[in-house]
Design a protein around this motif. Sequence first.
Motif, short mmCIF file in Angstrom:
data_model
loop_
_atom_site.label_atom_id
_atom_site.label_comp_id
_atom_site.label_asym_id
_atom_site.label_seq_id
_atom_site.Cartn_x
_atom_site.Cartn_y
_atom_site.Cartn_z
N GLU A 116 37.17 43.59 34.31
CA GLU A 116 36.12 42.68 33.70
C GLU A 116 36.87 42.21 33.09
N GLY A 117 36.50 40.48 32.71
CA GLY A 117 36.65 39.53 31.84
C GLY A 117 37.23 38.25 32.71
N LEU A 118 36.89 37.88 33.43
CA LEU A 118 37.78 36.84 34.15
C LEU A 118 36.80 36.03 34.62
N GLY A 119 35.71 35.89 34.01
CA GLY A 119 34.60 34.49 33.82
C GLY A 119 35.49 33.29 33.66
N PRO A 120 36.81 32.91 32.00
CA PRO A 120 37.03 32.39 31.95
C PRO A 120 38.34 31.36 33.17
N TYR A 121 38.58 32.47 33.86
CA TYR A 121 39.04 32.33 35.16
C TYR A 121 38.75 30.94 35.90
N TYR A 122 37.33 31.95 36.45
CA TYR A 122 37.14 31.03 37.58
C TYR A 122 36.00 30.05 37.01
N ALA A 123 35.67 30.03 35.62
CA ALA A 123 35.94 28.97 35.28
C ALA A 123 36.53 27.52 35.40
N LYS A 124 37.91 27.58 35.12
CA LYS A 124 38.59 27.15 34.68
C LYS A 124 39.18 25.97 36.09
N ARG A 125 38.95 27.33 36.91
CA ARG A 125 39.45 27.15 38.31
C ARG A 125 38.34 26.10 39.31
N ARG A 126 36.98 26.09 38.65
CA ARG A 126 35.94 26.20 39.38
C ARG A 126 35.81 26.48 41.00
N LEU A 127 36.26 28.09 40.70
CA LEU A 127 35.67 29.22 42.15
C LEU A 127 34.75 28.99 43.08
N GLY A 128 34.27 29.09 44.24
CA GLY A 128 32.87 29.39 44.55
C GLY A 128 32.99 30.82 45.19
N VAL A 129 32.18 30.88 45.95
CA VAL A 129 31.75 32.38 46.90
C VAL A 129 32.77 32.36 48.03
N ASN A 130 33.74 33.34 47.92
CA ASN A 130 34.06 33.32 49.00
C ASN A 130 35.82 32.60 49.28
N ASP A 131 35.38 31.92 48.41
CA ASP A 131 37.05 30.93 47.77
C ASP A 131 38.53 32.67 47.04
N ARG A 132 39.72 32.25 47.68
CA ARG A 132 40.63 32.71 47.74
C ARG A 132 41.35 33.11 46.74
N ILE A 133 42.10 34.45 46.09
CA ILE A 133 42.54 34.22 45.16
C ILE A 133 43.62 35.48 45.59
N VAL A 134 45.41 35.05 45.55
CA VAL A 134 46.50 35.48 45.77
C VAL A 134 46.74 35.72 44.54
N LEU A 135 46.65 37.58 45.01
CA LEU A 135 47.42 38.69 43.11
C LEU A 135 49.02 39.37 43.25
N HIS A 136 49.63 38.70 42.23
CA HIS A 136 51.06 38.91 42.58
C HIS A 136 51.13 40.29 41.67
N LEU A 137 51.69 41.33 42.89
CA LEU A 137 51.41 42.17 41.75
C LEU A 137 52.97 42.88 41.12
N GLU A 138 53.55 42.26 40.67
CA GLU A 138 54.76 42.94 39.47
C GLU A 138 54.75 42.83 38.62
N GLY A 139 55.59 43.37 38.00
CA GLY A 139 56.07 43.21 36.98
C GLY A 139 54.84 44.03 35.79
N GLU A 140 55.28 43.63 34.47
CA GLU A 140 53.32 44.06 33.40
C GLU A 140 52.40 43.29 33.96
N THR A 141 52.70 41.99 34.60
CA THR A 141 50.80 41.24 34.63
C THR A 141 51.34 41.04 36.54
N ILE A 142 50.23 40.30 35.93
CA ILE A 142 49.13 40.42 37.70
C ILE A 142 49.17 38.75 37.53
N GLY A 143 49.77 37.65 38.83
CA GLY A 143 49.98 36.87 38.51
C GLY A 143 48.56 36.58 39.07
N LEU A 144 48.17 35.37 38.93
CA LEU A 144 46.39 34.96 39.82
C LEU A 144 47.46 33.10 40.82
N GLU A 145 46.42 33.38 41.61
CA GLU A 145 46.45 32.01 42.20
C GLU A 145 45.73 31.62 43.41
#
Length: 366
Positions: free
Chosen positions: A55-84
């Motif tokens: 919960e709390g990803l609304g600012p990122y979705y708005a910043k990147r202007r994402l829509g339905v069926n858009d894809r995000i790659v999650l980089h699961l490494e280290g202490e943080t999760i990378g968003l692409e």
Amino acid sequence: MTARYVLTSACLHSGTMSLIQPLRVYLRGKDRVVLRDEEGETYQVEVNWQLGRLEGLGPYYAKRRLGVNDRIVLHLEGETIGLEALAPSARPIRVRPPEGPKPQAEPPAEKRVRVTPYPKEVIFPHQPLPLEVPAFSADLEALGLVRESSGAPWVFRASLGRRTFYLALAKLGELPARELLAYRQQGRAEYAGLVAGESARQEALAEIAALRPSGLAQAGLVYLSPEALQRLVRLRRRFPVGPLDLERLLREGRVDLEAVQRLEDEVFGVLHERGHFSAVLTLLADQPPQQVFLLADLMPMAREMGLEADQLQSILENLCSPPFLLLKRLSPGEFLMRQSVEQALSDWAEYARVMLGRLQGVSLRP
């Protein structure tokens, strides 16, 4: 390790992301996590294990202007999760810096003459002034009701085909609640109520409560807030709510923000299922036509999208039936891809266009 996530309308509306299997493994034992986007901006999000989502990803979705069926790659490494974000439209909105004020020539001084018009009641002493239609009338009309009075009580008619109901309303302080109750008891409206803002809700409920010994329904009056009606109108832009949904809230005795929130939760559950349908079409887009595949072949990616096996099975079965006919069921868990998703979508659009033309032709007959 990386994982892919496909956004649904429910994700975008709530600013959340379902805990797909890779996330569940990576976040085990955590209640909060830091996400970092492509530009290095970080987001502190909550891990809601009970609801199975971040919960709390609304600012990122708005910043990147994402829509339905858009894809995000999650980089699961280290202490943080990378968003692409992989969506072609996912670009940060750049705001042009404000320009400095431009010098303007000082306008010449003008001599103004103020004219006070005569009041309308002075010019036409025997003509009554029209009552101002309350703002909530437009909201009720947007929900499918028709206003049938020009003064308090404001009466609205809701036609539901085989039956009709009437709703009589007055703003708090516009009419005594006892008069509204009498209007309903005389059989002139199935529902009657007081309209007051959320800040005056307790005052309105107290006036209603004074008319009956116990139980809001026994009084026969309901409470409505303009804020709740406005929220219903906004919800209608996303989902076809109408008079029947409003009547359900009227029977509960209150049409306030809490009641509308419960209705919204149900609606977005339905929209979430529609998002699952879109996600499955995205999965099938990689399947060539006239090829046989198994449900198990799709499950790894389906789980990454937050789909369980029974949900995937149900959607695949629906796609075997008219009007879709995208798949043919060969045996339990085995399907034939009749045609490509792109061709199927084109065929469905053509079917909808032809059907719409037929319906318009029927409606034009005398």
